[in-house]
Design an enzyme around this catalytic site. Structure first.
Site, PDB file in Angstrom:
ATOM      1  N   ARG A 119       0.834  -1.215   0.000  1.00 41.42           N
ATOM      2  CA  ARG A 119       0.000   0.000   0.000  1.00 41.42           C
ATOM      3  C   ARG A 119       0.868   1.264   0.000  1.00 41.42           C
ATOM      4  NH1 ARG A 119      -5.847  -0.990   0.252  1.00 41.42           N
ATOM      5  NH2 ARG A 119      -5.853   1.284   0.302  1.00 41.42           N
ATOM      6  N   HIS A 131       2.230   1.620  -3.492  1.00 44.95           N
ATOM      7  CA  HIS A 131       1.144   1.988  -4.402  1.00 44.95           C
ATOM      8  C   HIS A 131       0.846   3.483  -4.320  1.00 44.95           C
ATOM      9  CE1 HIS A 131      -3.233   2.332  -5.471  1.00 44.95           C
ATOM     10  NE2 HIS A 131      -2.771   1.703  -6.526  1.00 44.95           N
TER      11      HIS A 131
END
Length: 457
Positions: free
Chosen positions: A280, A283
């Site tokens: 995450r 990302h």
């Protein structure tokens, strides 16, 4: 005078294009490797002069073709397959150019190349990007050939090999196999297609690991699939795309992004929960360094997953972190996310105690929510305040996300947390971090079940 360089296809007369048939029928002189005349003899007119040469005499054939041109004469040079693919066209044109033969009307007539004939027999192996490589080092240095082999292997091209092996050149294909096995799966489909379209045609399907180079000779074309090529009965199929279709919805794009990130992770010691948090973070930043900067203790992600899904409270240092935590998650689980930076009490407290606004806001938050999950994505002074309050025993947090970004006090605040307070924590070490990274870690804690789904894809 006219000089035609003609591709006669891979062998069978049905594979000679009509335009090539007509040019051969009009020719007064035909020059080529003597073995090829058997495939075109039925097309030549009576009295046509056939000048055959040996396989190794390519340059001599080119010279003969150009020098045979005379007023009123039509000269043809024949090559198997396509005359422009590892064949006579380049040599003929090069010699004519070198001798400034602008008086010759030159044309190249295409033919079906061996890799096309082989591909048709195999079904659909070149449905995606492909390349052809000649393993003959008679005219090209092996060092150059090996560079091209490596590039093709790395680039995941379906690869057709011309001149793959002869009695004298019997090691080049073995070397190519070694290189390809560094970049391709051992089960990659491979086809050996010998004498394609001719009476002696033979097709042998195998894999890259099981490729027996002794089955290959100069009448063979070897075709190696890419990472997507698969076998169906006696066919090889390479899908038109690497995915059934490109992701188009927001959710599809996000899932595909997560998948690509996960494929490039290197830290084997990370738990699945911490790996998901790293995914995450990357990302949200497109920066793979976050994998190395990530530090976690106290099974923080697992503990926060349970805490948040039980309706916990999250305190952020700035509103950007508050905004970055997905509202759908907080609404679904009844989580309260608060930021005291703009609380009306902050200016007076900051002035009275000589604090930054972020630090003052965090002090107020700790007074009212000492057991919350504290998330810092901007202000190191806020993180220092949390650490001080933990040491004094006035703050007993569910955990701390430490991702302040910048220069002044950033390293110090993160070190103080890592070496001082013993609460569950995730720290982005060094100077990097930010509101988006801090929020990404919280969102990862909400969605730990996703990592299980990702591992099964």
């Amino acid at each position: 005078m006219q000089l035609s360089v003609i591709g006669i296809g891979p062998g069978a007369k049905e594979y000679i294009l009509p335009v090539a048939q007509q040019a051969l029928a009009d020719a007064d002189i035909v020059i080529g490797y003597h073995y090829y005349f058997q495939f075109v003899a039925h097309l030549l007119k009576p009295g046509c002069e056939c000048l055959g040469r040996e396989l190794s005499e390519e340059e001599a054939r080119a010279v003969l073709a150009v020098e045979s041109c005379a007023p009123g004469k039509k000269v043809a040079v024949i090559s198997s397959g396509d005359a422009g693919v590892y064949a006579m066209a380049s040599l003929v044109y090069e010699y004519a150019a070198r001798h400034s033969r602008t008086d010759i009307d030159m044309q190249t007539i295409p033919g079906i190349s061996a890799f096309q004939g082989a591909a048709a027999r195999l079904g659909a192996p070149i449905g995606h990007d492909f390349c052809c490589i000649s393993l003959s080092d008679l005219m090209t240095p092996w060092s150059t050939i090996e560079q091209r082999i490596t590039a093709a292997a790395m680039g995941d091209f379906v690869t057709s090999l011309y001149n793959p092996r002869s009695k004298q050149r019997n090691w080049q294909l073995s070397r190519l196999k070694e290189i390809y096995l560094q970049y391709r799966h051992p089960e990659t489909p491979v086809a050996i297609v010998r004498q394609v379209t001719r009476e002696e045609e033979n097709i042998h399907l195998t894999t890259l690991a099981e490729l027996d180079v002794t089955l290959v000779d100069m009448f063979s074309l070897v075709m190696i699939g890419n990472s997507q090529t698969f076998r169906f009965n006696n066919f090889l199929i390479t899908p038109r795309g690497y995915l059934a279709r490109k992701p188009v919805t927001g959710e599809e794009i996000q899932v595909e992004s997560f998948r690509q990130i996960m494929q490039q992770l290197k830290r084997d010691e990370l738990s699945p929960a911490d790996q998901w948090a790293v995914i995450r973070c990357i990302h949200s930043t497109a920066d793979f360094e976050y994998e190395q900067l990530y530090y976690s203790r106290g099974n923080a992600m697992e503990a926060w997953h349970d805490y948040l899904r039980s309706g916990g409270t999250v305190i952020t240092d700035v509103t950007m972190v508050q905004s970055g935590i997905t509202r759908a998650f907080t609404q679904q689980y009844g989580v309260t996310v608060k930021c005291y930076l703009n609380d009306e009490r902050v200016p007076a407290l900051a002035a009275a105690e000589n604090l930054t606004r972020s630090q003052a806001g965090m002090r107020l938050a700790i007074q009212e929510h000492p057991e919350a999950l504290f998330v810092v994505g901007n202000a190191p002074t806020a993180l220092l305040e949390i650490c001080d309050q933990c040491q004094q025993g006035t703050c007993r947090p569910a955990g701390i996300v430490a991702a302040p970004v910048g220069f002044v006090n950033v390293l110090e605040s993160k070190l103080k947390l890592r070496l001082g307070a013993t609460v569950p924590a995730v720290i982005i070490e060094g100077r990097k971090g930010g509101s988006n990274v801090a929020a990404a870690i919280v969102n990862a804690a909400f969605t730990l079940d996703t990592i299980t789904v990702m591992h099964t894809r």
